[in-house]
Write a protein that holds these residues in place. Structure first.
Motif, short mmCIF file in Angstrom:
data_model
loop_
_atom_site.label_atom_id
_atom_site.label_comp_id
_atom_site.label_asym_id
_atom_site.label_seq_id
_atom_site.Cartn_x
_atom_site.Cartn_y
_atom_site.Cartn_z
N TRP A 273 -45.73 9.94 -16.57
CA TRP A 273 -44.89 9.04 -17.37
C TRP A 273 -43.56 9.70 -17.72
N PHE A 274 -43.59 10.99 -18.05
CA PHE A 274 -42.36 11.69 -18.42
C PHE A 274 -41.38 11.76 -17.24
N LEU A 275 -41.87 12.22 -16.11
CA LEU A 275 -40.99 12.35 -14.95
C LEU A 275 -40.55 10.99 -14.42
N GLY A 276 -41.46 9.98 -14.49
CA GLY A 276 -41.07 8.63 -14.06
C GLY A 276 -39.97 8.06 -14.94
N GLY A 277 -40.12 8.21 -16.27
CA GLY A 277 -39.09 7.73 -17.19
C GLY A 277 -37.78 8.46 -17.00
N LEU A 278 -37.87 9.79 -16.78
CA LEU A 278 -36.66 10.58 -16.57
C LEU A 278 -35.94 10.14 -15.30
N THR A 279 -36.70 9.86 -14.26
CA THR A 279 -36.10 9.41 -12.99
C THR A 279 -35.39 8.07 -13.16
N ILE A 280 -36.06 7.13 -13.84
CA ILE A 280 -35.46 5.81 -14.05
C ILE A 280 -34.20 5.92 -14.89
N PHE A 281 -34.23 6.77 -15.94
CA PHE A 281 -33.06 6.95 -16.79
C PHE A 281 -31.88 7.50 -15.97
N CYS A 282 -32.13 8.52 -15.18
CA CYS A 282 -31.06 9.13 -14.37
C CYS A 282 -30.49 8.14 -13.36
N LEU A 283 -31.37 7.38 -12.74
CA LEU A 283 -30.90 6.36 -11.79
C LEU A 283 -30.08 5.30 -12.51
N GLY A 284 -30.45 4.98 -13.76
CA GLY A 284 -29.69 4.01 -14.53
C GLY A 284 -28.27 4.49 -14.81
N VAL A 285 -28.12 5.76 -15.18
CA VAL A 285 -26.79 6.31 -15.43
C VAL A 285 -25.95 6.29 -14.16
N ILE A 286 -26.56 6.71 -13.06
CA ILE A 286 -25.85 6.67 -11.78
C ILE A 286 -25.48 5.23 -11.43
N GLY A 287 -26.38 4.29 -11.73
CA GLY A 287 -26.10 2.88 -11.46
C GLY A 287 -24.91 2.37 -12.25
N VAL A 288 -24.75 2.82 -13.49
CA VAL A 288 -23.60 2.40 -14.29
C VAL A 288 -22.30 2.86 -13.62
N TYR A 289 -22.29 4.09 -13.12
CA TYR A 289 -21.09 4.59 -12.44
C TYR A 289 -20.83 3.84 -11.14
N LEU A 290 -21.89 3.52 -10.42
CA LEU A 290 -21.71 2.74 -9.18
C LEU A 290 -21.17 1.34 -9.50
N ALA A 291 -21.64 0.76 -10.59
CA ALA A 291 -21.12 -0.54 -11.02
C ALA A 291 -19.64 -0.44 -11.34
N LYS A 292 -19.22 0.69 -11.97
CA LYS A 292 -17.80 0.91 -12.25
C LYS A 292 -16.99 0.91 -10.96
N VAL A 293 -17.48 1.66 -9.98
CA VAL A 293 -16.78 1.73 -8.69
C VAL A 293 -16.70 0.35 -8.07
N PHE A 294 -17.79 -0.40 -8.12
CA PHE A 294 -17.83 -1.76 -7.57
C PHE A 294 -16.78 -2.64 -8.23
N THR A 295 -16.67 -2.55 -9.56
CA THR A 295 -15.71 -3.38 -10.29
C THR A 295 -14.28 -2.97 -10.01
N GLU A 296 -14.01 -1.66 -10.03
CA GLU A 296 -12.64 -1.18 -9.87
C GLU A 296 -12.09 -1.45 -8.47
N THR A 297 -12.93 -1.38 -7.45
CA THR A 297 -12.45 -1.55 -6.08
C THR A 297 -12.15 -3.01 -5.73
N LYS A 298 -12.59 -3.95 -6.55
CA LYS A 298 -12.30 -5.35 -6.27
C LYS A 298 -10.84 -5.70 -6.49
N ARG A 299 -10.18 -4.96 -7.42
CA ARG A 299 -8.76 -5.18 -7.71
C ARG A 299 -8.47 -6.60 -8.17
N ARG A 300 -9.37 -7.20 -8.91
CA ARG A 300 -9.12 -8.52 -9.48
C ARG A 300 -8.19 -8.39 -10.69
N PRO A 301 -7.42 -9.41 -11.01
CA PRO A 301 -6.64 -9.37 -12.25
C PRO A 301 -7.60 -9.36 -13.43
#
Length: 321
Positions: A273-301
């Motif tokens: 449970w500890f390592l599974g939760g830690l893995t999901i948390f880390c993937l979530g943080v990385i996912g937030v950064y990937l979402a940032k990249v996704f948003t910024e590269t669209k160049r929408r107004p």
């Protein structure tokens, strides 16, 4: 072809559920502006306000041609609306503040005196003490503490929206093309000489910034201006790996010494449970950064202007920002 007039001063604010404040704000802002720059404009950005704020603003604009209204096509958020207002401001000096009168338009002469005396490009307000109840004060302190621990260029504690800026600073500020706008970080990132001025901010009973919005602002700010969460994930992974090596070596030694009995079910489940939760948390943080990249590269107004009223716009003018 007519030459566009450049006012000495622009006062910029945004409107959202602001109908009760618009008229008083414009009256008080105009009186404060007269003391330092008779040639001024008041720029009101309607951020898709669900109340009658736009209609009240239009009524004020009909009586006072110095008022300009930028009507956004929907609600885009406080910071994006303010950046839109700064893009439309034409003054040699720009005074930015919130419309709800928690920040007083009458501060303008003090800000102007400080700007003139010091020769700075920005004079910004900081609260003498955080306003609001225990939850608001605690969340605000937590925001600044966490935010500044992650930044190479920390932001001032208890900073408010109110600030007087030169046009060259404003041009540098609006040159940033972030799709996810966090003004607190951009104010510092733009540089120039900036001076703090202690003020007393008033407090209303209600606020549109709920705890959910505060958490969202914190996450957006951290991921927009710092990569340290990713570094911390790496360090956490290394720490868990080293801890596992140490624990594994200890268990191996005990097994070779004949001191280990039947493996415990509880310890296995806790580890999973500890390592599974830690893995999901880390993937979530990385996912937030990937979402940032996704948003910024669209160049929408980041905002869409539906119409403008006032100044050299005799009728509503369709445009985009």
């Amino acid at each position: 072809m007519t030459t566009r007039h450049t006012p000495r001063l622009s006062i910029v604010t945004s409107l959202y559920n602001s109908a009760p404040y618009v008229e008083a704000f414009c009256t008080r802002a105009a009186a404060a502006a007269q003391a330092i720059a008779p040639d001024f404009e008041i720029v009101l950005v309607n951020d898709g306000s669900p109340d009658q704020a736009l209609q009240v603003a239009l009524d004020v604009q009909r009586r006072d041609p110095r008022v300009r209204i930028i009507d956004l096509s929907r609600n885009f958020g406080h910071h994006k609306a303010l950046m839109t207002g700064l893009r439309h401001a034409r003054g040699e000096l720009v005074f930015l503040l919130d419309v709800d009168l928690e920040e007083e338009p009458e501060w303008l002469p003090r800000f102007h005196a400080e700007l003139t005396t010091t020769g700075a490009d920005v004079v910004y307000g900081v609260q003498d003490a955080r306003k609001g109840g225990w939850l608001e004060r605690t969340s605000g302190t937590l925001f600044f503490t966490l935010f500044n621990r992650m930044l190479a260029h920390p932001i001032p504690a208890n900073v408010v929206t109110a600030r007087l800026m030169t046009s060259r600073y404003v041009r540098a500020l609006v040159a940033h093309e972030d799709q996810e706008v966090c003004l607190a970080g951009l104010w510092v990132l733009a540089g120039f000489e900036q001076r703090a001025l202690t003020i007393h901010k008033h407090s209303r009973n209600s606020s549109t910034y709920t705890m959910r919005k505060r958490i969202s602002v914190l996450v957006n700010a951290l991921t927009s201006f710092s990569n340290r969460p990713l570094i911390y994930i790496f360090q956490l992974g290394v720490s868990v790996m080293l801890l596992s090596i140490v624990a594994g070596s200890a268990l191996l030694y005990q097994a070779l010494s004949g001191r280990v009995g039947v493996p415990g079910w509880a310890s296995i489940m806790v580890s999973i449970w500890f390592l599974g939760g830690l893995t999901i948390f880390c993937l979530g943080v990385i996912g937030v950064y990937l979402a940032k990249v996704f948003t910024e590269t669209k160049r929408r107004p980041y905002t869409v202007v539906r119409a403008e009223y006032g100044a050299e716009t005799p009728a509503a003018r369709e445009s985009q920002l």
